[in-house]
Write a protein that holds these residues in place. Structure first.
Motif, PDB file in Angstrom:
ATOM      1  N   VAL A   1       0.849  -1.191   0.000  1.00  0.00           N
ATOM      2  CA  VAL A   1       0.000   0.000   0.000  1.00  0.00           C
ATOM      3  C   VAL A   1       0.883   1.239   0.000  1.00  0.00           C
ATOM      4  N   PRO A   2       0.370   2.370  -0.508  1.00  0.00           N
ATOM      5  CA  PRO A   2       1.146   3.613  -0.444  1.00  0.00           C
ATOM      6  C   PRO A   2       1.401   4.016   1.009  1.00  0.00           C
ATOM      7  N   GLU A   3       2.557   4.630   1.252  1.00  0.00           N
ATOM      8  CA  GLU A   3       2.845   5.114   2.603  1.00  0.00           C
ATOM      9  C   GLU A   3       1.797   6.133   3.017  1.00  0.00           C
ATOM     10  N   ASP A   4       1.544   6.236   4.291  1.00  0.00           N
ATOM     11  CA  ASP A   4       0.540   7.130   4.871  1.00  0.00           C
ATOM     12  C   ASP A   4      -0.880   6.764   4.470  1.00  0.00           C
ATOM     13  N   SER A   5      -1.136   5.495   4.149  1.00  0.00           N
ATOM     14  CA  SER A   5      -2.506   5.043   3.898  1.00  0.00           C
ATOM     15  C   SER A   5      -3.219   4.872   5.230  1.00  0.00           C
ATOM     16  N   THR A   6      -4.527   5.017   5.212  1.00  0.00           N
ATOM     17  CA  THR A   6      -5.318   4.791   6.416  1.00  0.00           C
ATOM     18  C   THR A   6      -5.779   3.339   6.447  1.00  0.00           C
ATOM     19  N   VAL A   7      -6.271   2.916   7.597  1.00  0.00           N
ATOM     20  CA  VAL A   7      -6.793   1.561   7.744  1.00  0.00           C
ATOM     21  C   VAL A   7      -7.952   1.349   6.779  1.00  0.00           C
ATOM     22  N   GLU A   8      -8.784   2.359   6.622  1.00  0.00           N
ATOM     23  CA  GLU A   8      -9.933   2.268   5.719  1.00  0.00           C
ATOM     24  C   GLU A   8      -9.486   2.104   4.269  1.00  0.00           C
ATOM     25  N   ALA A   9      -8.442   2.821   3.853  1.00  0.00           N
ATOM     26  CA  ALA A   9      -7.928   2.706   2.488  1.00  0.00           C
ATOM     27  C   ALA A   9      -7.345   1.319   2.240  1.00  0.00           C
ATOM     28  N   VAL A  10      -6.681   0.753   3.255  1.00  0.00           N
ATOM     29  CA  VAL A  10      -6.129  -0.600   3.127  1.00  0.00           C
ATOM     30  C   VAL A  10      -7.260  -1.613   2.953  1.00  0.00           C
ATOM     31  N   LEU A  11      -8.344  -1.453   3.714  1.00  0.00           N
ATOM     32  CA  LEU A  11      -9.485  -2.364   3.588  1.00  0.00           C
ATOM     33  C   LEU A  11     -10.110  -2.250   2.193  1.00  0.00           C
ATOM     34  N   ASP A  12     -10.269  -1.033   1.682  1.00  0.00           N
ATOM     35  CA  ASP A  12     -10.830  -0.849   0.338  1.00  0.00           C
ATOM     36  C   ASP A  12      -9.953  -1.516  -0.720  1.00  0.00           C
ATOM     37  N   LEU A  13      -8.636  -1.377  -0.584  1.00  0.00           N
ATOM     38  CA  LEU A  13      -7.711  -2.005  -1.524  1.00  0.00           C
ATOM     39  C   LEU A  13      -7.789  -3.529  -1.429  1.00  0.00           C
ATOM     40  N   CYS A  14      -7.903  -4.035  -0.219  1.00  0.00           N
ATOM     41  CA  CYS A  14      -8.006  -5.483  -0.013  1.00  0.00           C
ATOM     42  C   CYS A  14      -9.272  -6.036  -0.643  1.00  0.00           C
ATOM     43  N   VAL A  15     -10.399  -5.364  -0.424  1.00  0.00           N
ATOM     44  CA  VAL A  15     -11.671  -5.826  -0.994  1.00  0.00           C
ATOM     45  C   VAL A  15     -11.592  -5.818  -2.520  1.00  0.00           C
ATOM     46  N   ALA A  16     -10.981  -4.784  -3.097  1.00  0.00           N
ATOM     47  CA  ALA A  16     -10.852  -4.718  -4.555  1.00  0.00           C
ATOM     48  C   ALA A  16      -9.999  -5.871  -5.084  1.00  0.00           C
TER      49      ALA A  16
ATOM     50  N   TRP B   1      -9.411  -8.739  -3.548  1.00  0.00           N
ATOM     51  CA  TRP B   1     -10.087 -10.000  -3.247  1.00  0.00           C
ATOM     52  C   TRP B   1     -11.152 -10.298  -4.293  1.00  0.00           C
ATOM     53  N   LEU B   2     -11.925  -9.279  -4.671  1.00  0.00           N
ATOM     54  CA  LEU B   2     -12.978  -9.466  -5.672  1.00  0.00           C
ATOM     55  C   LEU B   2     -12.388  -9.780  -7.039  1.00  0.00           C
ATOM     56  N   GLN B   3     -11.216  -9.202  -7.327  1.00  0.00           N
ATOM     57  CA  GLN B   3     -10.552  -9.482  -8.595  1.00  0.00           C
ATOM     58  C   GLN B   3     -10.096 -10.935  -8.671  1.00  0.00           C
ATOM     59  N   SER B   4      -9.555 -11.440  -7.564  1.00  0.00           N
ATOM     60  CA  SER B   4      -9.009 -12.798  -7.582  1.00  0.00           C
ATOM     61  C   SER B   4     -10.066 -13.871  -7.326  1.00  0.00           C
TER      62      SER B   4
ATOM     63  N   GLY C   1     -13.616 -13.415  -7.385  1.00  0.00           N
ATOM     64  CA  GLY C   1     -14.930 -13.214  -7.991  1.00  0.00           C
ATOM     65  C   GLY C   1     -15.857 -12.529  -7.005  1.00  0.00           C
ATOM     66  N   SER C   2     -17.096 -12.368  -7.381  1.00  0.00           N
ATOM     67  CA  SER C   2     -18.036 -11.618  -6.539  1.00  0.00           C
ATOM     68  C   SER C   2     -18.852 -12.510  -5.609  1.00  0.00           C
ATOM     69  N   ALA C   3     -18.408 -13.733  -5.370  1.00  0.00           N
ATOM     70  CA  ALA C   3     -19.167 -14.654  -4.516  1.00  0.00           C
ATOM     71  C   ALA C   3     -19.256 -14.153  -3.078  1.00  0.00           C
ATOM     72  N   ASP C   4     -18.186 -13.549  -2.577  1.00  0.00           N
ATOM     73  CA  ASP C   4     -18.153 -13.097  -1.191  1.00  0.00           C
ATOM     74  C   ASP C   4     -18.338 -11.590  -1.064  1.00  0.00           C
ATOM     75  N   ALA C   5     -18.884 -10.948  -2.063  1.00  0.00           N
ATOM     76  CA  ALA C   5     -18.995  -9.487  -2.060  1.00  0.00           C
ATOM     77  C   ALA C   5     -19.840  -8.993  -0.892  1.00  0.00           C
ATOM     78  N   ALA C   6     -20.946  -9.646  -0.613  1.00  0.00           N
ATOM     79  CA  ALA C   6     -21.818  -9.210   0.481  1.00  0.00           C
ATOM     80  C   ALA C   6     -21.134  -9.381   1.832  1.00  0.00           C
ATOM     81  N   SER C   7     -20.438 -10.502   2.012  1.00  0.00           N
ATOM     82  CA  SER C   7     -19.777 -10.731   3.293  1.00  0.00           C
ATOM     83  C   SER C   7     -18.579  -9.801   3.475  1.00  0.00           C
ATOM     84  N   LEU C   8     -17.875  -9.485   2.399  1.00  0.00           N
ATOM     85  CA  LEU C   8     -16.745  -8.565   2.505  1.00  0.00           C
ATOM     86  C   LEU C   8     -17.203  -7.148   2.803  1.00  0.00           C
ATOM     87  N   SER C   9     -18.372  -6.765   2.319  1.00  0.00           N
ATOM     88  CA  SER C   9     -18.862  -5.421   2.617  1.00  0.00           C
ATOM     89  C   SER C   9     -19.219  -5.278   4.094  1.00  0.00           C
ATOM     90  N   SER C  10     -19.465  -6.397   4.775  1.00  0.00           N
ATOM     91  CA  SER C  10     -19.775  -6.342   6.209  1.00  0.00           C
ATOM     92  C   SER C  10     -18.532  -6.093   7.047  1.00  0.00           C
TER      93      SER C  10
END
Length: 122
Positions: free
Chosen positions: A26-41, A43-46, A48-57
């Motif tokens: 992740v880029p330096e000075d990223s927030t925890v929220e930005a890291v989670l958004d990057l992780c979800v993106a 995860w969905l790429q690798s 698929g969208s099967a766990d999209a609802a659970s990841l949004s929780s």
């Protein structure tokens, strides 16, 4: 010139005894929220969208770094382990009382080998 990055690890659990872990650049000075958004993106790429609802929780869970709770706007550093904590379903004090009640207070622990006629705990 490329933006400096740092390596962090994100850990979460959607169900008991089922832990997911992902290492991210992740880029330096990223927030925890930005890291989670990057992780979800990623995860969905690798996956698929099967766990999209659970990841949004995951946004509704409490974040922490190395076992210490932090805010969503907290800046991450290189080597941080970001953990997402699920809310407790049972109060630990209540669970301990229930276990102790099932075991029976007169037959276990300190009270197992007491002398006949003596008070409990002696």
């Amino acid at each position: 010139m490329a933006e400096p990055t740092c390596q962090v690890t994100l850990c979460w659990s959607l169900a008991p005894r089922h832990v997911q872990e992902m290492s991210l650049q992740v880029p330096e000075d990223s927030t925890v929220e930005a890291v989670l958004d990057l992780c979800v993106a990623q995860w969905l790429q690798s996956q698929g969208s099967a766990d999209a609802a659970s990841l949004s929780s995951l946004k509704f869970q409490q974040p922490g770094i190395w076992g210490h709770k932090v805010a969503w706007g907290h800046r991450v550093q290189a080597g941080d382990r970001i953990e997402l904590y699920r809310p407790l379903k049972v109060d630990p004090k209540v669970a301990r009382r229930q276990r102790f009640k099932r075991q029976g207070k007169g037959r276990t622990g300190l009270f197992a080998n007491r002398k006949s006629g003596s008070a409990a705990g002696y």
